[in-house]
Motif scaffolding. Structure first.
Motif, PDB file in Angstrom:
ATOM      1  N   VAL A 143       0.860  -1.179   0.000  1.00 22.12           N
ATOM      2  CA  VAL A 143       0.000   0.000   0.000  1.00 22.12           C
ATOM      3  C   VAL A 143       0.897   1.230   0.000  1.00 22.12           C
ATOM      4  O   VAL A 143       1.894   1.277   0.726  1.00 22.12           O
ATOM      5  N   PHE A 144       0.563   2.219  -0.826  1.00 18.91           N
ATOM      6  CA  PHE A 144       1.273   3.498  -0.806  1.00 18.91           C
ATOM      7  C   PHE A 144       0.615   4.418   0.210  1.00 18.91           C
ATOM      8  O   PHE A 144      -0.621   4.468   0.310  1.00 18.91           O
ATOM      9  N   VAL A 145       1.430   5.176   0.931  1.00 16.55           N
ATOM     10  CA  VAL A 145       0.911   6.116   1.905  1.00 16.55           C
ATOM     11  C   VAL A 145       1.541   7.486   1.681  1.00 16.55           C
ATOM     12  O   VAL A 145       2.747   7.596   1.493  1.00 16.55           O
ATOM     13  N   ASP A 146       0.715   8.512   1.638  1.00 18.87           N
ATOM     14  CA  ASP A 146       1.098   9.900   1.392  1.00 18.87           C
ATOM     15  C   ASP A 146       1.468  10.129  -0.076  1.00 18.87           C
ATOM     16  O   ASP A 146       0.829  10.879  -0.771  1.00 18.87           O
ATOM     17  N   ARG A 147       2.527   9.497  -0.542  1.00 13.17           N
ATOM     18  CA  ARG A 147       2.926   9.600  -1.944  1.00 13.17           C
ATOM     19  C   ARG A 147       2.601   8.290  -2.662  1.00 13.17           C
ATOM     20  O   ARG A 147       2.371   7.266  -2.031  1.00 13.17           O
ATOM     21  N   TRP A 148       2.626   8.317  -3.973  1.00  9.14           N
ATOM     22  CA  TRP A 148       2.341   7.110  -4.734  1.00  9.14           C
ATOM     23  C   TRP A 148       3.045   7.172  -6.064  1.00  9.14           C
ATOM     24  O   TRP A 148       3.625   8.194  -6.442  1.00  9.14           O
ATOM     25  N   ILE A 149       3.032   6.057  -6.794  1.00  5.22           N
ATOM     26  CA  ILE A 149       3.610   5.982  -8.132  1.00  5.22           C
ATOM     27  C   ILE A 149       2.468   5.736  -9.120  1.00  5.22           C
ATOM     28  O   ILE A 149       1.827   4.676  -9.093  1.00  5.22           O
ATOM     29  N   PRO A 150       2.156   6.714  -9.965  1.00  2.00           N
ATOM     30  CA  PRO A 150       1.055   6.551 -10.922  1.00  2.00           C
ATOM     31  C   PRO A 150       1.285   5.350 -11.840  1.00  2.00           C
ATOM     32  O   PRO A 150       2.413   5.013 -12.194  1.00  2.00           O
ATOM     33  N   GLY A 151       0.186   4.704 -12.194  1.00  2.00           N
ATOM     34  CA  GLY A 151       0.261   3.594 -13.141  1.00  2.00           C
ATOM     35  C   GLY A 151       0.414   2.229 -12.504  1.00  2.00           C
ATOM     36  O   GLY A 151       0.356   1.222 -13.210  1.00  2.00           O
ATOM     37  N   LEU A 152       0.610   2.175 -11.183  1.00  2.00           N
ATOM     38  CA  LEU A 152       0.739   0.889 -10.499  1.00  2.00           C
ATOM     39  C   LEU A 152      -0.564   0.548  -9.797  1.00  2.00           C
ATOM     40  O   LEU A 152      -1.208   1.418  -9.210  1.00  2.00           O
ATOM     41  N   ASP A 153      -0.940  -0.724  -9.857  1.00  2.00           N
ATOM     42  CA  ASP A 153      -2.189  -1.174  -9.256  1.00  2.00           C
ATOM     43  C   ASP A 153      -1.967  -1.438  -7.772  1.00  2.00           C
ATOM     44  O   ASP A 153      -1.924  -2.589  -7.320  1.00  2.00           O
ATOM     45  N   ALA A 300      -3.788   3.526   6.443  1.00  2.11           N
ATOM     46  CA  ALA A 300      -2.847   2.774   5.603  1.00  2.11           C
ATOM     47  C   ALA A 300      -2.629   1.367   6.145  1.00  2.11           C
ATOM     48  O   ALA A 300      -2.586   0.389   5.388  1.00  2.11           O
ATOM     49  N   VAL A 301      -2.491   1.250   7.458  1.00  4.36           N
ATOM     50  CA  VAL A 301      -2.311  -0.075   8.067  1.00  4.36           C
ATOM     51  C   VAL A 301      -3.554  -0.926   7.841  1.00  4.36           C
ATOM     52  O   VAL A 301      -3.454  -2.112   7.473  1.00  4.36           O
TER      53      VAL A 301
END
Length: 348
Positions: A143-153, A300-301
């Motif tokens: 799980v991404f928290v706060d920031r993320w990487i576009p295009g990833l499921d 997030a947890v």
């Protein structure tokens, strides 16, 4: 030190039954479970976590990779992650990427090698090879928290600061500020690009320009905030107000302003994204955009544990808010407001 055989002998059951009780197997009679747990308590038996993980294929451990442990936002985030994980029966192993993609990937690889059950990541950039590979392979729940990487499921738990940035610009405009500059975070991070774009759009709503010289590139570190602020103050027409898109860069900006013998807000106003308790105690107290950091970590947890335990995990978007104090030329008792939800005075 008591062994599992000692527990079985004390409870009058087989070793296999003790194992089933400790692994919370449903096919154990309540009276037998009670007898085994009483024997465990009386003998002070502690199961071997490594051996248990080999039997159950679970370690009950989560990995958390944060971008900068020295940033108070991430310190608070890590605390809330640990608290929620512990409440759900998990422990947390933390890796500090120090805003370095290579170090981030090192931590991700190490945590996976340690057989963590799931991974929480606040990415340092827009395309880390190890994170991308882990997400696409799907072997380790993430799980991404706060920031993320576009295009990833991958589910994302984040804060939307768009409305709060708009509130800040409206607040600065109402105070009479027209030349407003921004200290941007790394453009490769989603938070870095998103906050600047929200700021640019909000300025446009008030017909305010954002000249190229009023956009300074920082890196979410205090030194970059000071460097960018020095550039702003050296301009022939320096800004009347500075918006730092991160708390550490705001502190660096304040250092540079003071080093020049200038005062906040008399000579230049200052506002920040990511409120921290320190801002209430600076002179003057800093007007800032506050994220619900505790709930961010807890959500997030919960999302990650849902993935680990086979439930559907959904992305979560929380809302930031403006906390008005006295660093932008406000009058009144803004410096007396507290940091908690009950005592902070937020702009509507």
């Amino acid at each position: 030190m008591a062994s599992i055989k000692d527990v079985a002998s004390r409870a009058g059951v087989s070793v296999a039954t003790v194992s089933r009780v400790l692994n919370e197997h449903p096919a154990v009679r309540p009276e037998t479970r009670t007898r085994v747990l009483a024997a465990v308590a009386s003998l002070g038996y502690r199961p071997n976590a490594v051996a248990r993980s080999l039997r159950t294929d679970q370690t009950r451990a989560l990995g958390l990779v944060i971008s900068d442990v020295l940033n108070p936002f991430f310190t608070e985030l890590a605390r809330s992650v640990e608290d929620e994980a512990r409440a759900l029966g998990y422990s947390v192993v933390i890796g500090n990427a120090d805003e370095q993609p290579a170090l981030q990937d090192h931590h991700v690889r190490t945590l996976i090698d340690r057989r963590i059950d799931g991974l929480l990541v606040s990415p340092t950039d827009g395309g880390s090879p190890m994170i991308t590979e882990t997400a696409r392979e799907g072997g380790t729940p993430m799980v991404f928290v706060d920031r993320w990487i576009p295009g990833l499921d991958v589910p994302v738990v984040r804060t939307d600061g768009t409305a709060a940035v708009r509130d800040l610009v409206a607040h600065l405009h109402a105070l009479g500020h027209r030349r407003i500059a921004v200290i941007a975070g790394p453009a490769a991070t989603t938070t870095g690009s998103e906050r600047v774009e929200a700021f640019r759009q909000a300025l446009g709503e008030y017909g305010l320009p954002l000249p190229r010289e009023y956009v300074g590139q920082g890196d979410f570190q205090a030194a970059s905030g000071r460097r960018v602020t020095a550039g702003f103050l050296d301009l022939a027409r320096p800004p009347e107000a500075i918006f730092a898109t991160d708390n550490l860069m705001a502190l660096g900006a304040m250092d540079e302003i003071r080093a020049r013998g200038l005062r906040v807000p008399d000579d230049v106003a200052l506002a920040a994204f990511d409120d921290i308790p320190w801002f209430l105690h600076t002179a003057p107290p800093v007007t800032a955009i506050a994220q619900p950091t505790g709930e961010l970590g807890r959500a997030a947890v919960r999302a990650l544990v849902d993935r680990i335990e086979g439930r559907t995990a959904h992305s979560v978007t929380l809302t930031a808010r403006l906390v008005v104090r006295r660093s932008c030329g406000e009058t009144g008792d803004g410096g007396e407001t507290g940091h908690t939800d009950e005592t902070e005075r937020s702009s509507r």
